[in-house]
Design an enzyme around this catalytic site. Structure first.
Site, PDB file in Angstrom:
ATOM      1  N   LYS A 100       1.101  -0.953  -0.290  1.00  0.00           N
ATOM      2  CA  LYS A 100      -0.449   0.256  -0.302  1.00  0.00           C
ATOM      3  C   LYS A 100       0.648   0.740   0.161  1.00  0.00           C
ATOM      4  O   LYS A 100       0.706   2.261  -0.464  1.00  0.00           O
ATOM      5  CB  LYS A 100      -0.972   0.218   1.081  1.00  0.00           C
ATOM      6  N   GLU A 124      -4.944  -6.032  -4.360  1.00  0.00           N
ATOM      7  CA  GLU A 124      -6.301  -6.440  -3.481  1.00  0.00           C
ATOM      8  C   GLU A 124      -5.908  -6.416  -1.665  1.00  0.00           C
ATOM      9  O   GLU A 124      -6.633  -6.667  -1.314  1.00  0.00           O
ATOM     10  CB  GLU A 124      -7.412  -8.027  -3.289  1.00  0.00           C
ATOM     11  N   VAL A 127      -5.421  -3.401   0.794  1.00  0.00           N
ATOM     12  CA  VAL A 127      -6.099  -2.280   1.739  1.00  0.00           C
ATOM     13  C   VAL A 127      -6.942  -4.020   2.327  1.00  0.00           C
ATOM     14  O   VAL A 127      -7.726  -4.670   1.321  1.00  0.00           O
ATOM     15  CB  VAL A 127      -7.077  -2.235   0.628  1.00  0.00           C
ATOM     16  N   LYS A 200      -4.085   3.275   2.875  1.00  0.00           N
ATOM     17  CA  LYS A 200      -5.689   2.758   2.397  1.00  0.00           C
ATOM     18  C   LYS A 200      -6.381   3.787   2.231  1.00  0.00           C
ATOM     19  O   LYS A 200      -7.100   3.285   1.066  1.00  0.00           O
ATOM     20  CB  LYS A 200      -5.676   2.532   3.348  1.00  0.00           C
ATOM     21  N   GLY A 306      -2.190  -9.999   9.342  1.00  0.00           N
ATOM     22  CA  GLY A 306      -1.550 -11.617   8.970  1.00  0.00           C
ATOM     23  C   GLY A 306      -1.367 -12.241   7.816  1.00  0.00           C
ATOM     24  O   GLY A 306      -1.769 -12.103   6.663  1.00  0.00           O
TER      25      GLY A 306
HETATM   26  P1  NAP Z   1       8.704  -9.019   5.890  1.00  0.00           P
HETATM   27  O1  NAP Z   1       7.847  -9.891   6.476  1.00  0.00           O
HETATM   28  O2  NAP Z   1       9.066  -7.913   6.208  1.00  0.00           O
HETATM   29  O3  NAP Z   1       8.481  -9.542   4.770  1.00  0.00           O
HETATM   30  C1  NAP Z   1       9.726  -8.424   3.675  1.00  0.00           C
HETATM   31  C2  NAP Z   1      10.039 -10.148   2.945  1.00  0.00           C
HETATM   32  O4  NAP Z   1      10.847  -9.143   1.983  1.00  0.00           O
HETATM   33  C3  NAP Z   1      11.641 -10.218   3.814  1.00  0.00           C
HETATM   34  O5  NAP Z   1      11.175 -11.936   2.899  1.00  0.00           O
HETATM   35  C4  NAP Z   1      12.772 -10.048   3.239  1.00  0.00           C
HETATM   36  O6  NAP Z   1      13.969 -10.742   2.983  1.00  0.00           O
HETATM   37  C5  NAP Z   1      12.627  -9.104   1.894  1.00  0.00           C
HETATM   38  N1  NAP Z   1      13.232  -8.051   1.599  1.00  0.00           N
HETATM   39  C6  NAP Z   1      13.390  -7.059   1.661  1.00  0.00           C
HETATM   40  N2  NAP Z   1      14.426  -6.378   0.951  1.00  0.00           N
HETATM   41  C7  NAP Z   1      14.273  -7.207  -0.319  1.00  0.00           C
HETATM   42  C8  NAP Z   1      15.159  -6.600  -1.212  1.00  0.00           C
HETATM   43  N3  NAP Z   1      16.114  -6.036  -1.586  1.00  0.00           N
HETATM   44  N4  NAP Z   1      15.249  -8.341  -2.200  1.00  0.00           N
HETATM   45  C9  NAP Z   1      14.788  -8.980  -1.903  1.00  0.00           C
HETATM   46  N5  NAP Z   1      14.170  -9.378  -0.607  1.00  0.00           N
HETATM   47  C10 NAP Z   1      13.277  -8.598  -0.520  1.00  0.00           C
HETATM   48  O7  NAP Z   1       7.413  -7.855   5.661  1.00  0.00           O
HETATM   49  P2  NAP Z   1       5.547  -9.089   4.593  1.00  0.00           P
HETATM   50  O8  NAP Z   1       4.820  -8.342   6.282  1.00  0.00           O
HETATM   51  O9  NAP Z   1       5.032  -9.825   4.563  1.00  0.00           O
HETATM   52  O10 NAP Z   1       4.672  -7.494   4.211  1.00  0.00           O
HETATM   53  C11 NAP Z   1       5.303  -7.784   2.329  1.00  0.00           C
HETATM   54  C12 NAP Z   1       4.293  -6.458   2.229  1.00  0.00           C
HETATM   55  O11 NAP Z   1       2.668  -6.493   2.298  1.00  0.00           O
HETATM   56  C13 NAP Z   1       4.572  -4.860   2.447  1.00  0.00           C
HETATM   57  O12 NAP Z   1       4.033  -4.210   1.306  1.00  0.00           O
HETATM   58  C14 NAP Z   1       3.265  -4.838   3.429  1.00  0.00           C
HETATM   59  O13 NAP Z   1       2.632  -3.111   3.480  1.00  0.00           O
HETATM   60  C15 NAP Z   1       1.791  -5.998   2.734  1.00  0.00           C
HETATM   61  N6  NAP Z   1       1.246  -5.911   3.917  1.00  0.00           N
HETATM   62  C16 NAP Z   1       1.426  -6.812   4.656  1.00  0.00           C
HETATM   63  C17 NAP Z   1       0.595  -7.760   5.890  1.00  0.00           C
HETATM   64  C18 NAP Z   1       0.808  -8.210   7.097  1.00  0.00           C
HETATM   65  O14 NAP Z   1      -0.363  -9.012   7.367  1.00  0.00           O
HETATM   66  N7  NAP Z   1       2.159  -8.773   7.503  1.00  0.00           N
HETATM   67  C19 NAP Z   1      -0.567  -6.792   5.793  1.00  0.00           C
HETATM   68  C20 NAP Z   1      -1.389  -6.439   4.129  1.00  0.00           C
HETATM   69  C21 NAP Z   1      -0.578  -6.432   3.373  1.00  0.00           C
HETATM   70  P3  NAP Z   1      14.565 -11.253   4.243  1.00  0.00           P
HETATM   71  O15 NAP Z   1      13.453 -12.415   5.018  1.00  0.00           O
HETATM   72  O16 NAP Z   1      15.752 -11.583   3.839  1.00  0.00           O
HETATM   73  O17 NAP Z   1      14.803 -10.292   5.301  1.00  0.00           O
END
Ligand code: NAP
Length: 432
Positions: A100, A124, A127, A200, A306
């Protein structure tokens, strides 16, 4: 259909799990096998529970591979996701993202690249996590006129406010509890100051009003200044406090007398009556209420974050993108034909709940009421609590603009009546 997953964190891990566990169903739903070609990560010294040969730290090379048709970006942040998504779209690949923050600031650049290359850009999951709200706005309601989208789109702040409401504890105590339970990040700024909800809101407003909206167009206040006393005040009038993201059409008359239509997009904590559907959304849940001319009021409710819930939304987009690629064709792209102007916050009409400390003597109530009337802020109810020097007046207004209310509050502070305004809370979800 070759898929590259960029990022293997909370969301990426669940996306990869579903891709591997449900390969047969996905194949049947798409019409062709959906094959995971590779996963980009940042660190190599972590045991990921996926075959080593799928992992790479070179996300650009993975995106560029000839056998990758669809790129799933779940890294987060602006760079490298922005350049990776642009590279994928410019190579004619479809993109699914949950990002987002990126979409709210770079929607134009990304959407134009998708358009130019006749590629799909789906988001999708950006948000409200698992809750389908992007596709309903973009497709199911494409033949209706949406007037308002309002919701609770940040689980961290909703958890904190719900806990404050339940326990009477103050903000910092409940933030600490949210951090302890893993609902708040170590740096909670993006959530508690409303940046996440504002991103969002920008995405929702763009879809609802066929207008390009960015995070900078969103008026934003977070919850860090909400006090236990605000919650108590809310409870006394049968309300609770929620951080709301509100996108709505504002129809009024321009200075030259002509009718005009603008949109207002804002995020702030507001009083919500306990009998309003959003008041019942507690803990880390999200909900979005959409009001449209013909559909009437629709409510979407569920898990807003999540790994697995967010992966559900990502996978839905992935199946759509894969089908489009396999059969030829493309989903709907960005729609900005309406290009409605943004109404400044000062022109935005809201109802207010104004708390004042007043000396209890003849003439004060009339004087206070006159200050509201002078600025066209019409009063709905006035309640006096207590007597003598410690008396309190609680004024609830009808719809008035922010500018008029701010002037009224300033005038009261300067007035001869000895009034001290102790809190001003916006009131949402009630009729005028
Ligand atoms: P996260 O747990 O911090 O995971 C980020 C991943 O990206 C990690 O595996 C990290 O690698 C990898 N990464 C970081 N920099 C990188 C690079 N330069 N090249 C390749 N890989 C790289 O994040 P997340 O919570 O899954 O969220 C991911 C996205 O989904 C975000 O945009 C977030 O806003 C969105 N989102 C998340 C949620 C939620 O509940 N978490 C909900 C809705 C939307 P390493 O593992 O090696 O550190």
């Amino acid at each position: 259909m070759g898929v590259a997953v960029l990022g293997l964190g909370n969301v990426g891990t669940e996306v990869v799990r579903v891709l591997r566990e449900h390969a047969a169903d996905l194949r049947a739903r798409v019409g062709a096998p959906v094959v995971l070609r590779g996963i980009a990560v940042r660190r190599t010294d972590v045991d990921r529970g996926v075959p080593e040969d799928l992992l790479t730290t070179d996300a650009h090379a993975l995106v560029a591979r000839d056998d990758v048709d669809i790129v799933v970006e779940v890294i987060g942040g602006i760079e490298p996701p922005r350049s990776l998504i642009l590279a994928a779209l410019n190579a004619g690949k479809s993109v699914v993202t949950a990002n987002k923050a990126l979409l709210a600031d770079y929607t134009g650049e990304l959407a134009e690249a998708a358009e130019r290359n006749r590629a799909d850009l789906y988001f999708e999951a950006a948000v409200a996590g698992a809750i389908p709200v992007v596709r309903p706005l973009m497709q199911s309601l494409a033949g209706d006129r949406v007037n308002r989208v309002a919701g609770i789109v940040n689980g961290t702040t909703n958890f904190i406010l719900s806990a404050m409401d339940e326990t009477g504890a103050d903000y910092s105590e409940m933030l600490a509890e949210a951090t302890r339970l893993g609902y708040a990040e170590a740096d909670p700024t993006a959530d508690v100051e409303g940046y996440d909800a504002a991103a969002k809101a920008a995405i929702l407003a763009s879809l609802a009003f066929h207008t390009r909206v960015t995070a900078a167009d969103v008026y934003r206040e977070g919850i860090s200044k909400v006090t236990a006393e605000d919650l108590a005040t809310a409870a006394a009038v049968n309300c609770t406090v929620k951080l709301l993201a509100i996108c709505e059409r504002v129809e009024d008359v321009a200075d030259d007398g002509s009718p005009r239509e603008r949109i207002s997009i804002r995020v702030y904590p507001a009083l919500v009556p306990r009998d309003h559907p959003l008041a019942a959304v507690n803990g880390a849940f999200n909900a979005v209420v959409v009001e449209a001319d013909n559909a009437g009021r629709l409510m979407f409710y569920g898990q807003g974050a999540g790994g697995a819930p967010t992966a559900s939304a990502v996978m839905g987009d992935l199946v759509m993108a894969a089908r489009n690629k396999y059969y030829g064709g493309r989903g709907p792209g960005e729609s900005t034909y309406a290009s409605l102007p943004i109404a400044p916050m000062g022109d935005t009409p809201t109802r207010y709940h104004v708390n004042m400390q007043v000396p209890d003597r003849p003439g004060v109530l009339a004087g206070v009421a006159a200050e509201f009337a002078k600025r066209d802020v019409s009063i709905s109810t006035v309640r006096q609590e207590g007597a003598g020097e410690g008396a309190r007046l609680v004024v609830v207004t009808h719809l008035a603009t922010e500018a008029a209310l701010a002037e009224t509050v300033a005038a009261l502070a300067d007035s001869e009546y000895g009034v001290s305004v102790t809190s001003v809370l916006r009131l949402e979800g009630t009729k005028e």
